[in-house]
Design a protein around this motif. Sequence first.
Motif, PDB file in Angstrom:
ATOM      1  N   ASP A 191      50.223  55.159 -37.954  1.00  0.00           N
ATOM      2  CA  ASP A 191      49.094  55.969 -37.480  1.00  0.00           C
ATOM      3  C   ASP A 191      49.518  56.802 -36.274  1.00  0.00           C
ATOM      4  OD1 ASP A 191      47.278  55.257 -39.426  1.00  0.00           O
ATOM      5  OD2 ASP A 191      46.080  53.961 -38.136  1.00  0.00           O
ATOM      6  N   ALA A 192      50.283  56.210 -35.371  1.00  0.00           N
ATOM      7  CA  ALA A 192      50.748  56.938 -34.181  1.00  0.00           C
ATOM      8  C   ALA A 192      51.915  57.858 -34.513  1.00  0.00           C
ATOM      9  CB  ALA A 192      51.135  55.958 -33.076  1.00  0.00           C
ATOM     10  N   MET A 193      52.945  57.312 -35.193  1.00  0.00           N
ATOM     11  CA  MET A 193      54.157  58.089 -35.447  1.00  0.00           C
ATOM     12  C   MET A 193      53.872  59.314 -36.306  1.00  0.00           C
ATOM     13  SD  MET A 193      57.512  57.911 -34.724  1.00  0.00           S
ATOM     14  CE  MET A 193      57.376  59.653 -34.308  1.00  0.00           C
ATOM     15  N   ALA A 194      53.163  59.132 -37.406  1.00  0.00           N
ATOM     16  CA  ALA A 194      52.876  60.276 -38.279  1.00  0.00           C
ATOM     17  C   ALA A 194      51.965  61.280 -37.580  1.00  0.00           C
ATOM     18  CB  ALA A 194      52.263  59.806 -39.589  1.00  0.00           C
ATOM     19  N   SER A 195      51.010  60.808 -36.783  1.00  0.00           N
ATOM     20  CA  SER A 195      50.136  61.732 -36.038  1.00  0.00           C
ATOM     21  C   SER A 195      50.955  62.604 -35.098  1.00  0.00           C
ATOM     22  CB  SER A 195      49.092  60.949 -35.229  1.00  0.00           C
ATOM     23  OG  SER A 195      48.190  60.286 -36.063  1.00  0.00           O
ATOM     24  N   ILE A 196      51.880  61.993 -34.380  1.00  0.00           N
ATOM     25  CA  ILE A 196      52.737  62.737 -33.447  1.00  0.00           C
ATOM     26  C   ILE A 196      53.525  63.805 -34.182  1.00  0.00           C
ATOM     27  CG2 ILE A 196      54.825  62.487 -32.036  1.00  0.00           C
ATOM     28  CD1 ILE A 196      53.608  59.706 -31.155  1.00  0.00           C
ATOM     29  N   LEU A 197      54.126  63.440 -35.300  1.00  0.00           N
ATOM     30  CA  LEU A 197      54.950  64.390 -36.051  1.00  0.00           C
ATOM     31  C   LEU A 197      54.110  65.524 -36.631  1.00  0.00           C
ATOM     32  CD1 LEU A 197      57.147  61.742 -37.881  1.00  0.00           C
ATOM     33  CD2 LEU A 197      57.913  63.273 -36.040  1.00  0.00           C
ATOM     34  N   ILE A 198      53.000  65.187 -37.267  1.00  0.00           N
ATOM     35  CA  ILE A 198      52.177  66.189 -37.939  1.00  0.00           C
ATOM     36  C   ILE A 198      51.472  67.106 -36.948  1.00  0.00           C
ATOM     37  CG2 ILE A 198      50.136  66.497 -39.413  1.00  0.00           C
ATOM     38  CD1 ILE A 198      50.927  63.829 -40.806  1.00  0.00           C
ATOM     39  N   LEU A 199      51.146  66.582 -35.768  1.00  0.00           N
ATOM     40  CA  LEU A 199      50.323  67.331 -34.805  1.00  0.00           C
ATOM     41  C   LEU A 199      51.105  67.922 -33.641  1.00  0.00           C
ATOM     42  CD1 LEU A 199      47.352  64.820 -34.763  1.00  0.00           C
ATOM     43  CD2 LEU A 199      47.301  67.148 -35.710  1.00  0.00           C
ATOM     44  N   HIS A 200      52.414  67.790 -33.611  1.00  0.00           N
ATOM     45  CA  HIS A 200      53.156  68.207 -32.422  1.00  0.00           C
ATOM     46  C   HIS A 200      52.966  69.685 -32.085  1.00  0.00           C
ATOM     47  CE1 HIS A 200      56.131  69.668 -35.317  1.00  0.00           C
ATOM     48  NE2 HIS A 200      56.724  70.313 -34.326  1.00  0.00           N
ATOM     49  N   ASP A 201      52.757  70.539 -33.081  1.00  0.00           N
ATOM     50  CA  ASP A 201      52.587  71.981 -32.839  1.00  0.00           C
ATOM     51  C   ASP A 201      51.169  72.464 -33.126  1.00  0.00           C
ATOM     52  OD1 ASP A 201      55.121  72.456 -31.876  1.00  0.00           O
ATOM     53  OD2 ASP A 201      55.895  73.347 -33.724  1.00  0.00           O
ATOM     54  N   VAL A 202      50.187  71.582 -33.029  1.00  0.00           N
ATOM     55  CA  VAL A 202      48.812  71.951 -33.394  1.00  0.00           C
ATOM     56  C   VAL A 202      48.253  73.071 -32.512  1.00  0.00           C
ATOM     57  CG1 VAL A 202      47.616  70.221 -31.956  1.00  0.00           C
ATOM     58  CG2 VAL A 202      46.589  70.975 -34.135  1.00  0.00           C
ATOM     59  N   ASP A 203      48.827  73.283 -31.324  1.00  0.00           N
ATOM     60  CA  ASP A 203      48.296  74.353 -30.464  1.00  0.00           C
ATOM     61  C   ASP A 203      48.946  75.715 -30.716  1.00  0.00           C
ATOM     62  OD1 ASP A 203      50.783  73.949 -29.235  1.00  0.00           O
ATOM     63  OD2 ASP A 203      49.941  73.420 -27.290  1.00  0.00           O
ATOM     64  N   LYS A 204      49.976  75.801 -31.524  1.00  0.00           N
ATOM     65  CA  LYS A 204      50.642  77.094 -31.728  1.00  0.00           C
ATOM     66  C   LYS A 204      49.718  78.183 -32.278  1.00  0.00           C
ATOM     67  CE  LYS A 204      55.521  76.136 -31.600  1.00  0.00           C
ATOM     68  NZ  LYS A 204      56.817  76.227 -32.281  1.00  0.00           N
ATOM     69  N   PRO A 205      48.793  77.879 -33.186  1.00  0.00           N
ATOM     70  CA  PRO A 205      47.884  78.950 -33.625  1.00  0.00           C
ATOM     71  C   PRO A 205      47.044  79.537 -32.490  1.00  0.00           C
ATOM     72  CG  PRO A 205      47.761  77.077 -35.113  1.00  0.00           C
ATOM     73  CD  PRO A 205      48.577  76.637 -33.933  1.00  0.00           C
ATOM     74  N   LEU A 206      46.869  78.793 -31.411  1.00  0.00           N
ATOM     75  CA  LEU A 206      46.097  79.269 -30.262  1.00  0.00           C
ATOM     76  C   LEU A 206      46.971  80.012 -29.252  1.00  0.00           C
ATOM     77  CD1 LEU A 206      44.082  75.975 -29.745  1.00  0.00           C
ATOM     78  CD2 LEU A 206      43.317  78.048 -30.936  1.00  0.00           C
ATOM     79  N   LEU A 207      48.267  79.828 -29.321  1.00  0.00           N
ATOM     80  CA  LEU A 207      49.191  80.418 -28.352  1.00  0.00           C
ATOM     81  C   LEU A 207      49.768  81.750 -28.811  1.00  0.00           C
ATOM     82  CD1 LEU A 207      51.159  77.215 -27.317  1.00  0.00           C
ATOM     83  CD2 LEU A 207      49.186  78.253 -26.181  1.00  0.00           C
ATOM     84  N   TYR A 208      49.657  82.016 -30.104  1.00  0.00           N
ATOM     85  CA  TYR A 208      50.213  83.245 -30.664  1.00  0.00           C
ATOM     86  C   TYR A 208      49.093  84.101 -31.238  1.00  0.00           C
ATOM     87  CZ  TYR A 208      54.450  80.392 -30.477  1.00  0.00           C
ATOM     88  OH  TYR A 208      55.482  79.580 -30.083  1.00  0.00           O
ATOM     89  N   ARG A 209      49.432  85.337 -31.527  1.00  0.00           N
ATOM     90  CA  ARG A 209      48.478  86.265 -32.148  1.00  0.00           C
ATOM     91  C   ARG A 209      49.231  87.110 -33.159  1.00  0.00           C
ATOM     92  NH1 ARG A 209      45.869  89.721 -27.672  1.00  0.00           N
ATOM     93  NH2 ARG A 209      45.774  91.288 -29.292  1.00  0.00           N
ATOM     94  N   PRO A 210      48.539  87.574 -34.190  1.00  0.00           N
ATOM     95  CA  PRO A 210      49.239  88.284 -35.254  1.00  0.00           C
ATOM     96  C   PRO A 210      49.739  89.670 -34.887  1.00  0.00           C
ATOM     97  CG  PRO A 210      46.897  88.026 -35.785  1.00  0.00           C
ATOM     98  CD  PRO A 210      47.150  87.296 -34.512  1.00  0.00           C
ATOM     99  N   ASP A 211      49.227  90.244 -33.799  1.00  0.00           N
ATOM    100  CA  ASP A 211      49.751  91.542 -33.374  1.00  0.00           C
ATOM    101  C   ASP A 211      50.682  91.330 -32.183  1.00  0.00           C
ATOM    102  OD1 ASP A 211      48.134  91.110 -31.154  1.00  0.00           O
ATOM    103  OD2 ASP A 211      46.525  92.377 -31.908  1.00  0.00           O
ATOM    104  N   ALA A 212      51.235  92.400 -31.656  1.00  0.00           N
ATOM    105  CA  ALA A 212      52.210  92.284 -30.578  1.00  0.00           C
ATOM    106  C   ALA A 212      51.594  91.795 -29.271  1.00  0.00           C
ATOM    107  CB  ALA A 212      52.911  93.621 -30.354  1.00  0.00           C
ATOM    108  N   GLY A 213      50.326  92.007 -29.057  1.00  0.00           N
ATOM    109  CA  GLY A 213      49.677  91.525 -27.840  1.00  0.00           C
ATOM    110  C   GLY A 213      50.117  92.282 -26.601  1.00  0.00           C
ATOM    111  N   GLU A 214      49.636  91.827 -25.471  1.00  0.00           N
ATOM    112  CA  GLU A 214      49.921  92.484 -24.192  1.00  0.00           C
ATOM    113  C   GLU A 214      51.389  92.398 -23.801  1.00  0.00           C
ATOM    114  OE1 GLU A 214      47.304  90.767 -21.302  1.00  0.00           O
ATOM    115  OE2 GLU A 214      45.514  91.298 -22.436  1.00  0.00           O
ATOM    116  N   ASP A 215      52.050  91.305 -24.200  1.00  0.00           N
ATOM    117  CA  ASP A 215      53.437  91.118 -23.788  1.00  0.00           C
ATOM    118  C   ASP A 215      54.445  91.659 -24.807  1.00  0.00           C
ATOM    119  OD1 ASP A 215      53.306  89.308 -25.837  1.00  0.00           O
ATOM    120  OD2 ASP A 215      53.572  87.544 -24.581  1.00  0.00           O
ATOM    121  N   GLY A 216      53.951  92.227 -25.910  1.00  0.00           N
ATOM    122  CA  GLY A 216      54.834  92.784 -26.915  1.00  0.00           C
ATOM    123  C   GLY A 216      55.483  91.761 -27.825  1.00  0.00           C
TER     124      GLY A 216
END
Length: 199
Positions: free
Chosen positions: A97-122
């Motif tokens: 329950d812990a190990m698989a959660s860590i592996l599956i969820l390690h990058d769960v915030d990436k959809p919030l950190l990136y955007r499909p266009d170039a954004g302000e920082d290019g």
Amino acid sequence: MAEDSPYTIDRTSNSRRQAVEDWLWGLDLVSPEVRERIVTAWVSAWSSSPYRELTEMPFQAGPPFYPLMRHVNEVTRAGVDLARRAAADWGMAVDWDAMASILILHDVDKPLLYRPDAGEDGQGHSRLFHELPHGVVGAMLLRDLGFPHLVVSTVATHATNAPFHGRTMEAQILHYADLFAADHALRAMGKTPFYLRHP
């Protein structure tokens, strides 16, 4: 989404929930309750992000594109192999329950950190990318969903540029599984993998 929160918990049963369940490898390793929380975490990140489709979410901002979906499953499969090896060779007791959660969820915030266009920082980074380090927002989401401290703290500190890393075997397994899969993604993108980088 609340103005003071970078995400909204989305527990609705819809096509996104089914798409996440169809995508994630390793859900059969966890209890039904943990499975539900894992799926809710990914649906919440997705519905709070600018991405319309799971297939649009990148492993890294900016071109070339490597799918986050592929990276997450590669990390999970590699990490499960490493955890099984640690159990066989060193007697590690694996709490799936812990190990698989860590592996599956390690990058769960990436959809919030990136955007499909170039954004302000290019480079396709969101405003949130410049406010909190990768892993921290994911850990906040996981804490809100009731994941245990081991899962929350390991996700919060797993990024290669984090000021420190967890000292547990679960953190070590995630580290090597993530770097193994990330180096493949970087090579596929024509970028220098971590193991060939020098300070």
